[in-house]
Design a protein around this motif. Structure first.
Motif, PDB file in Angstrom:
ATOM      1  N   GLN A   5       0.839  -1.199   0.000  1.00  0.00           N
ATOM      2  CA  GLN A   5       0.000   0.000   0.000  1.00  0.00           C
ATOM      3  C   GLN A   5       0.876   1.252   0.000  1.00  0.00           C
ATOM      4  OE1 GLN A   5      -2.510  -0.340   3.455  1.00  0.00           O
ATOM      5  NE2 GLN A   5      -3.597  -2.121   2.658  1.00  0.00           N
ATOM      6  N   LEU A   6       1.859   1.266   0.879  1.00  0.00           N
ATOM      7  CA  LEU A   6       2.754   2.423   0.947  1.00  0.00           C
ATOM      8  C   LEU A   6       3.601   2.537  -0.304  1.00  0.00           C
ATOM      9  CD1 LEU A   6       3.871   2.207   4.688  1.00  0.00           C
ATOM     10  CD2 LEU A   6       2.175   3.733   3.669  1.00  0.00           C
ATOM     11  N   GLU A   7       4.010   1.387  -0.862  1.00  0.00           N
ATOM     12  CA  GLU A   7       4.802   1.400  -2.096  1.00  0.00           C
ATOM     13  C   GLU A   7       4.014   2.061  -3.228  1.00  0.00           C
ATOM     14  OE1 GLU A   7       8.314   0.601  -4.098  1.00  0.00           O
ATOM     15  OE2 GLU A   7       7.911  -0.058  -2.053  1.00  0.00           O
ATOM     16  N   ILE A   8       2.760   1.668  -3.395  1.00  0.00           N
ATOM     17  CA  ILE A   8       1.924   2.246  -4.447  1.00  0.00           C
ATOM     18  C   ILE A   8       1.711   3.736  -4.201  1.00  0.00           C
ATOM     19  CG2 ILE A   8      -0.418   2.242  -5.425  1.00  0.00           C
ATOM     20  CD1 ILE A   8      -0.402  -0.825  -4.965  1.00  0.00           C
ATOM     21  N   ARG A   9       1.473   4.092  -2.951  1.00  0.00           N
ATOM     22  CA  ARG A   9       1.270   5.497  -2.610  1.00  0.00           C
ATOM     23  C   ARG A   9       2.509   6.325  -2.946  1.00  0.00           C
ATOM     24  NH1 ARG A   9      -2.484   9.335  -2.365  1.00  0.00           N
ATOM     25  NH2 ARG A   9      -1.969  10.956  -0.883  1.00  0.00           N
ATOM     26  N   HIS A  10       3.679   5.801  -2.607  1.00  0.00           N
ATOM     27  CA  HIS A  10       4.916   6.539  -2.864  1.00  0.00           C
ATOM     28  C   HIS A  10       5.195   6.663  -4.362  1.00  0.00           C
ATOM     29  CE1 HIS A  10       6.360   5.338   1.428  1.00  0.00           C
ATOM     30  NE2 HIS A  10       5.555   6.365   1.444  1.00  0.00           N
ATOM     31  N   ILE A  11       4.925   5.597  -5.125  1.00  0.00           N
ATOM     32  CA  ILE A  11       5.095   5.663  -6.581  1.00  0.00           C
ATOM     33  C   ILE A  11       4.179   6.715  -7.177  1.00  0.00           C
ATOM     34  CG2 ILE A  11       4.685   4.396  -8.736  1.00  0.00           C
ATOM     35  CD1 ILE A  11       5.682   1.880  -7.255  1.00  0.00           C
ATOM     36  N   HIS A  12       2.951   6.724  -6.712  1.00  0.00           N
ATOM     37  CA  HIS A  12       1.986   7.717  -7.202  1.00  0.00           C
ATOM     38  C   HIS A  12       2.460   9.132  -6.901  1.00  0.00           C
ATOM     39  CE1 HIS A  12      -1.492  10.406  -6.309  1.00  0.00           C
ATOM     40  NE2 HIS A  12      -1.774  10.076  -7.546  1.00  0.00           N
TER      41      HIS A  12
END
Length: 366
Positions: free
Chosen positions: A176-183
């Protein structure tokens, strides 16, 4: 929204039975936004995503992408990246070949293709994994490959359909945090579908809550949590005490409500009627103060209660309290902060002004 990247205009989707999976949907998604569609199974969120991807056709209405009506455009011509829960990686291809596949079918030259694949793998922290096969990767690594493949050709929007559903809790939270950071780092537009409220709150710029094929509320996570639009949203997003009662008096946005279990409480009117009408009072468990004293010791408006159960959950204690004639209220207290009343003993509960909201009681009567 002046110039949305995606616009759904009065979109409706029905199947052979005549039942509408999506009803009169109006929704705009801004450029660079991470929009989450949240709701229970069968609420219409995945159907909405599939119509945007082109795997389902709307029965009515228009879907616009960058101002173009794409209802009759084939999925592969929409230029949209899609990430599925099942990953959908090609097992016979290496990681690099999987990521390169969208570029290959678009005729991108070898040199540029290799450069973009390397950048995409670095983006998801898989640099150096290009020669491996999907079977040699963990579930979280496979999901990162799927995300890199969906983004490598720089689509205007990436759609993610419950992409973390197959992962364990710890890995799910990490991703979840990985996707958020990529975004945040790339500013790519995303539409994310989930039934997990915590996931939606963690990831989203805005959340559209679906129920029965309709959007019940669309707002940023804090507004959605602090000010739900109706009883369904209050009950679905986060944990809430939903206490049935009847409005005894209403003065503008403030209501006096007689709970079905007996006590008279004050609440802010959000979606409710007037005097004599049935309603539901919503109060978040973490907003409730609990003390092992009489109600009068806790101040005006406090209610006498009985501690029915206390469960230690590591960072907090969950209290189940009896109130009035058969009523129950859940409260949460941080662990290790102050003393707690013992189960079976008396207590008092109170909450700050503005913490309770009143909604129409739409419970079916039999």
């Amino acid at each position: 929204m002046a110039d949305p990247l995606v616009r759904f205009e009065r979109v409706r989707k029905t199947y052979g039975t005549g039942a509408a999976a999506v009803q009169s949907l109006d929704l705009d998604i801004a450029r660079g936004e991470l929009m989450t569609l949240l709701g229970p199974s069968g609420s219409g969120k995945t159907t909405t995503l599939m119509m945007l991807a082109g795997f389902e056709l709307p029965s009515e209405g228009r879907i616009l992408l960058e101002g173009r009506d794409i209802a009759q455009t084939a999925p592969h011509r929409r230029g949209i990246g899609v990430v599925f829960q099942s990953y959908a990686l090609f097992p016979h291809m290496t990681v690099a070949e999987n990521v390169a596949f969208p570029l290959s079918v678009r005729g991108v030259g070898r040199s540029e293709r290799d450069s973009r694949v390397a950048k995409a793998l670095d983006m998801v922290r898989l640099g150096g994994f290009g020669d491996r096969r999907p079977a040699q990767l963990s579930g979280g690594q496979q999901q990162r490959v799927a995300l890199a493949r969906a983004m490598v050709f720089e689509p205007p929007i990436v759609l993610l359909d419950e992409p973390l559903g197959a992962l364990d809790k710890a890995l799910r939270e990490e991703m979840q945090l990985e996707i958020r950071h990529i975004h945040q780092r790339l500013g790519v537009t995303m539409m994310y579908v989930t039934h997990d409220q915590a996931e939606a709150l963690t990831l989203s710029d805005r959340i559209a809550v679906f129920e029965g094929g309709r959007i019940r509320q669309c707002a940023d996570p804090k507004a959605l949590y602090d000010r739900p639009a109706d009883a369904f949203v209050a009950g679905f997003v986060g944990e809430n005490n939903l206490l049935p009662g009847t409005i005894e008096a209403r003065d503008g946005e403030e209501c006096s409500i007689r709970l079905r279990c007996g006590p008279l409480v004050q609440a802010s009117a959000v979606d409710c009627g007037g005097r004599g009408e049935a309603c539901v009072v919503a109060i978040r468990p973490e907003r409730i103060a609990v003390a092992g004293v009489t109600a009068s010791d806790l101040g005006e408006g406090a209610l006498p209660a009985t501690v029915l159960e206390a469960i230690f959950l590591g960072d907090h204690v969950r209290l189940r309290l009896g109130v009035g004639d058969g009523g129950e209220i859940l409260a949460k207290r941080p662990a290790g902060v102050g003393s707690l009343p013992e189960p079976g003993g008396p207590a008092a509960i109170a909450w700050p002004e503005g913490a309770a909201f009143a909604f129409r009681d739409t419970t079916p009567r039999v």
